[in-house]
Design a protein around this motif. Structure first.
Motif, PDB file in Angstrom:
ATOM      1  N   GLU A  48       1.216  -0.793   0.137  1.00 28.73           N
ATOM      2  CA  GLU A  48       0.032   0.255  -0.050  1.00 28.73           C
ATOM      3  C   GLU A  48       0.775   1.467  -0.156  1.00 28.73           C
ATOM      4  OE1 GLU A  48       0.370  -0.985   4.440  1.00 28.73           O
ATOM      5  OE2 GLU A  48       0.359  -2.576   2.394  1.00 28.73           O
ATOM      6  N   THR A  49       1.437   1.472   0.735  1.00 28.34           N
ATOM      7  CA  THR A  49       2.463   2.226   0.676  1.00 28.34           C
ATOM      8  C   THR A  49       3.462   2.233  -0.939  1.00 28.34           C
ATOM      9  OG1 THR A  49       3.138   1.821   3.159  1.00 28.34           O
ATOM     10  CG2 THR A  49       4.777   3.817   1.899  1.00 28.34           C
ATOM     11  N   VAL A  50       4.183   1.420  -0.896  1.00 29.35           N
ATOM     12  CA  VAL A  50       4.486   1.285  -3.066  1.00 29.35           C
ATOM     13  C   VAL A  50       3.676   2.184  -3.268  1.00 29.35           C
ATOM     14  CG1 VAL A  50       4.952   0.155  -4.229  1.00 29.35           C
ATOM     15  CG2 VAL A  50       6.246  -1.074  -1.966  1.00 29.35           C
ATOM     16  N   ASN A  51       2.640   1.609  -3.015  1.00 31.05           N
ATOM     17  CA  ASN A  51       1.812   2.458  -4.759  1.00 31.05           C
ATOM     18  C   ASN A  51       1.742   4.064  -4.018  1.00 31.05           C
ATOM     19  OD1 ASN A  51       1.128   0.159  -5.880  1.00 31.05           O
ATOM     20  ND2 ASN A  51      -1.194  -0.509  -5.031  1.00 31.05           N
ATOM     21  N   PHE A  52       1.457   4.183  -2.989  1.00 29.66           N
ATOM     22  CA  PHE A  52       1.044   6.021  -2.348  1.00 29.66           C
ATOM     23  C   PHE A  52       2.217   6.526  -3.114  1.00 29.66           C
ATOM     24  CE2 PHE A  52       2.472   9.177   0.227  1.00 29.66           C
ATOM     25  CZ  PHE A  52       1.734  10.087   0.139  1.00 29.66           C
ATOM     26  N   PHE A  53       4.058   6.266  -2.836  1.00 32.81           N
ATOM     27  CA  PHE A  53       5.138   6.786  -3.460  1.00 32.81           C
ATOM     28  C   PHE A  53       5.243   6.715  -5.331  1.00 32.81           C
ATOM     29  CE2 PHE A  53       7.058   5.723   0.232  1.00 32.81           C
ATOM     30  CZ  PHE A  53       8.448   6.090   0.498  1.00 32.81           C
ATOM     31  N   ARG A  54       4.373   4.842  -5.525  1.00 27.00           N
ATOM     32  CA  ARG A  54       4.300   5.989  -6.832  1.00 27.00           C
ATOM     33  C   ARG A  54       3.825   6.697  -7.407  1.00 27.00           C
ATOM     34  NH1 ARG A  54       2.960   0.180  -9.589  1.00 27.00           N
ATOM     35  NH2 ARG A  54       3.368   0.869 -11.596  1.00 27.00           N
ATOM     36  N   VAL A  55       2.422   6.605  -7.116  1.00 32.71           N
ATOM     37  CA  VAL A  55       1.793   8.073  -7.416  1.00 32.71           C
ATOM     38  C   VAL A  55       2.192   8.933  -7.416  1.00 32.71           C
ATOM     39  CG1 VAL A  55      -0.753   9.142  -7.220  1.00 32.71           C
ATOM     40  CG2 VAL A  55      -0.250   7.175  -7.675  1.00 32.71           C
ATOM     41  N   LEU A  56       2.390   9.625  -6.011  1.00 32.33           N
ATOM     42  CA  LEU A  56       3.600  11.191  -5.129  1.00 32.33           C
ATOM     43  C   LEU A  56       4.829  11.280  -6.043  1.00 32.33           C
ATOM     44  CD1 LEU A  56       3.472  13.271  -3.655  1.00 32.33           C
ATOM     45  CD2 LEU A  56       4.722  11.642  -2.006  1.00 32.33           C
ATOM     46  N   LEU A  57       5.651   9.985  -6.973  1.00 36.52           N
ATOM     47  CA  LEU A  57       7.175  10.142  -7.060  1.00 36.52           C
ATOM     48  C   LEU A  57       6.419  10.485  -8.509  1.00 36.52           C
ATOM     49  CD1 LEU A  57       8.776   7.975  -6.289  1.00 36.52           C
ATOM     50  CD2 LEU A  57       9.216   9.969  -5.231  1.00 36.52           C
ATOM     51  N   ARG A  58       5.190  10.049  -9.592  1.00 40.09           N
ATOM     52  CA  ARG A  58       5.015  10.435 -10.843  1.00 40.09           C
ATOM     53  C   ARG A  58       4.580  12.336 -11.042  1.00 40.09           C
ATOM     54  NH1 ARG A  58       4.189   8.588 -15.544  1.00 40.09           N
ATOM     55  NH2 ARG A  58       2.532   9.373 -16.818  1.00 40.09           N
ATOM     56  N   ILE A  59       4.276  12.713  -9.938  1.00 36.43           N
ATOM     57  CA  ILE A  59       3.172  14.204  -9.488  1.00 36.43           C
ATOM     58  C   ILE A  59       4.615  15.225  -9.364  1.00 36.43           C
ATOM     59  CG2 ILE A  59       2.181  15.471  -8.232  1.00 36.43           C
ATOM     60  CD1 ILE A  59       0.029  13.296  -7.552  1.00 36.43           C
ATOM     61  N   LEU A  60       5.727  14.123  -8.153  1.00 42.14           N
ATOM     62  CA  LEU A  60       5.913  15.551  -7.932  1.00 42.14           C
ATOM     63  C   LEU A  60       7.427  15.875  -9.102  1.00 42.14           C
ATOM     64  CD1 LEU A  60       7.374  13.634  -4.171  1.00 42.14           C
ATOM     65  CD2 LEU A  60       5.895  16.291  -5.789  1.00 42.14           C
ATOM     66  N   GLU A  61       7.933  14.455 -10.127  1.00 40.05           N
ATOM     67  CA  GLU A  61       9.467  13.931 -11.358  1.00 40.05           C
ATOM     68  C   GLU A  61      10.534  14.268 -10.071  1.00 40.05           C
ATOM     69  OE1 GLU A  61       7.911  15.523 -14.650  1.00 40.05           O
ATOM     70  OE2 GLU A  61       6.508  13.905 -14.780  1.00 40.05           O
ATOM     71  N   PHE A  74      15.157  -2.680  -1.671  1.00 39.09           N
ATOM     72  CA  PHE A  74      13.912  -2.615  -2.558  1.00 39.09           C
ATOM     73  C   PHE A  74      13.196  -0.891  -3.304  1.00 39.09           C
ATOM     74  CE2 PHE A  74       9.413  -2.646  -2.533  1.00 39.09           C
ATOM     75  CZ  PHE A  74       8.686  -3.003  -3.351  1.00 39.09           C
ATOM     76  N   SER A  75      13.168  -0.185  -1.552  1.00 38.19           N
ATOM     77  CA  SER A  75      12.863   1.158  -1.797  1.00 38.19           C
ATOM     78  C   SER A  75      13.452   1.739  -2.814  1.00 38.19           C
ATOM     79  CB  SER A  75      11.798   1.951  -0.609  1.00 38.19           C
ATOM     80  OG  SER A  75      13.811   2.270   0.186  1.00 38.19           O
ATOM     81  N   ALA A  76      14.699   2.406  -2.741  1.00 39.04           N
ATOM     82  CA  ALA A  76      16.105   2.715  -3.755  1.00 39.04           C
ATOM     83  C   ALA A  76      14.800   2.752  -5.221  1.00 39.04           C
ATOM     84  CB  ALA A  76      17.053   2.805  -2.897  1.00 39.04           C
ATOM     85  N   ILE A  77      15.266   0.824  -5.075  1.00 35.05           N
ATOM     86  CA  ILE A  77      14.931   1.031  -6.653  1.00 35.05           C
ATOM     87  C   ILE A  77      13.060   1.226  -7.052  1.00 35.05           C
ATOM     88  CG2 ILE A  77      14.599  -1.367  -8.424  1.00 35.05           C
ATOM     89  CD1 ILE A  77      16.966  -2.702  -6.489  1.00 35.05           C
ATOM     90  N   MET A  78      12.874   1.024  -5.893  1.00 42.54           N
ATOM     91  CA  MET A  78      11.531   1.475  -6.508  1.00 42.54           C
ATOM     92  C   MET A  78      11.412   2.652  -6.764  1.00 42.54           C
ATOM     93  SD  MET A  78       8.127   2.659  -4.772  1.00 42.54           S
ATOM     94  CE  MET A  78       8.601   2.701  -3.872  1.00 42.54           C
ATOM     95  N   MET A  79      11.667   3.750  -6.438  1.00 45.81           N
ATOM     96  CA  MET A  79      11.781   4.983  -6.559  1.00 45.81           C
ATOM     97  C   MET A  79      12.505   5.432  -8.020  1.00 45.81           C
ATOM     98  SD  MET A  79      12.296   6.952  -2.710  1.00 45.81           S
ATOM     99  CE  MET A  79      13.583   6.201  -2.507  1.00 45.81           C
TER     100      MET A  79
END
Length: 221
Positions: A48-61, A74-79
Motif C-alpha cells: 500500500e505504501t509502494v502504490n502511494f509512492f508511485r503516484v506521489l513520485l509521478r506527480i513530483l518528478e 527495494f525502496s530505492a529501486i522502486m523510486m
C-alpha cells in the motif's frame, strides 16, 4: 530480520487486506523482487505504501532523492523505476549485510549509475551533504528521526517533501509510556517528540497517513 510492528495493523484488517492485496500490483522484475523480500521477511515498505509512492513520485518528478535507511535496496529501486531517468538517488545505510545485499540488487536492476549508496551512520553523513533534495525518505532508526529532522529540512528543496516511515509502532506510540517495553522507551519518547516538533512548527505543513505502520508527510510553508 522480522519486524513485529509490520504485523500489527493500525487500521481495520479488511481495509488493510484491500489496500495490500487488491490494489494495482507491480509487474515484471520489480514484482518478483517484492515477492522475494516479503517471502524472506525483509522489513521493506508494504504494497500500500509502494502504490502511494508511485503516484506521489509521478506527480513530483523529483530530480534528487535522499533516502535514510537502504535495507536491501527495494525502496530505492522502486523510486528509481518510478521517476525519470535523470533522477538521482542517494541512500544511506550502516549495516554491512544490508549494504552488500543492496549493492547486488542495484546491479541486478542496472541502476548503479542512478543510485549512490553512502556507507556509514546518517548522523555523520547528513552534515556532509549539500542541498537540495526534492524528496527525502526517512526509514531508519526510529529513535533518531527527531535528531535527523533539522538537517533533513535544511537539505529539502523549497517545495520538497519529507516522508517519514513507521511512525505508529503498531499503534503503541499513542499508549502511555508505562505500558511500553523498556527496550522501546527511546523509540516511544522520540517519536512523540517528533510529533510535537513537527506539529508545532509554524514553518511546516504536515499530514499523517495510515499506510503501513504510518507515514508522516512534511513540507515547508
Amino acid at each position: 530480520m522480522r519486524n513485529e510492528m509490520m504485523h500489527r495493523p493500525v487500521i481495520d484488517e479488511n481495509i488493510l487486506n484491500f489496500l495490500r492485496h487488491q490494489q494495482q500490483p507491480l509487474t515484471g522484475p520489480l514484482k518478483q523482487f517484492e515477492d522475494e523480500v516479503h517471502a524472506q521477511g525483509v522489513p521493506v515498505i508494504p504494497h500500500e505504501t509502494v502504490n502511494f509512492f508511485r503516484v506521489l513520485l509521478r506527480i513530483l518528478e523529483p530530480q534528487a532523492i535522499l533516502e535514510i535507511g537502504t535495507a536491501v535496496g527495494f525502496s530505492a529501486i522502486m523510486m528509481a523505476l518510478s521517476t525519470p531517468d535523470t533522477t538521482k538517488i542517494t541512500t544511506i545505510d550502516r549495516y554491512d549485510e544490508m549494504i552488500q545485499a543492496a549493492q547486488a540488487n542495484f546491479k541486478r536492476f542496472e541502476l548503479t549509475q542512478r543510485i549512490e549508496l553512502l556507507q556509514g551512520d546518517a548522523v555523520d553523513i547528513l552534515p556532509t551533504l549539500k542541498p537540495t533534495y526534492d524528496f527525502i525518505f526517512m526509514d531508519s532508526a526510529k529513535s533518531k528521526y527527531v535528531t535527523f529532522l533539522p538537517r533533513c529540512l535544511e537539505l529539502l528543496s523549497k517545495r520538497g517533501i519529507l516522508l517519514i516511515d513507521d511512525i505508529f509502532q503498531g499503534g503503541t506510540v499513542l499508549q502511555p509510556l508505562s505500558t511500553i517495553k523498556h527496550r522501546n522507551h527511546g523509540i516511544h519518547k522520540n517519536l512523540n517528540k517528533l510529533f510535537a516538533t513537527v506539529f508545532n512548527d509554524p514553518t511546516l505543513i504536515s499530514s499523517v497517513l495510515p499506510l503501513g505502520d504510518g507515514l508522516l508527510l512534511v513540507t515547508k510553508k
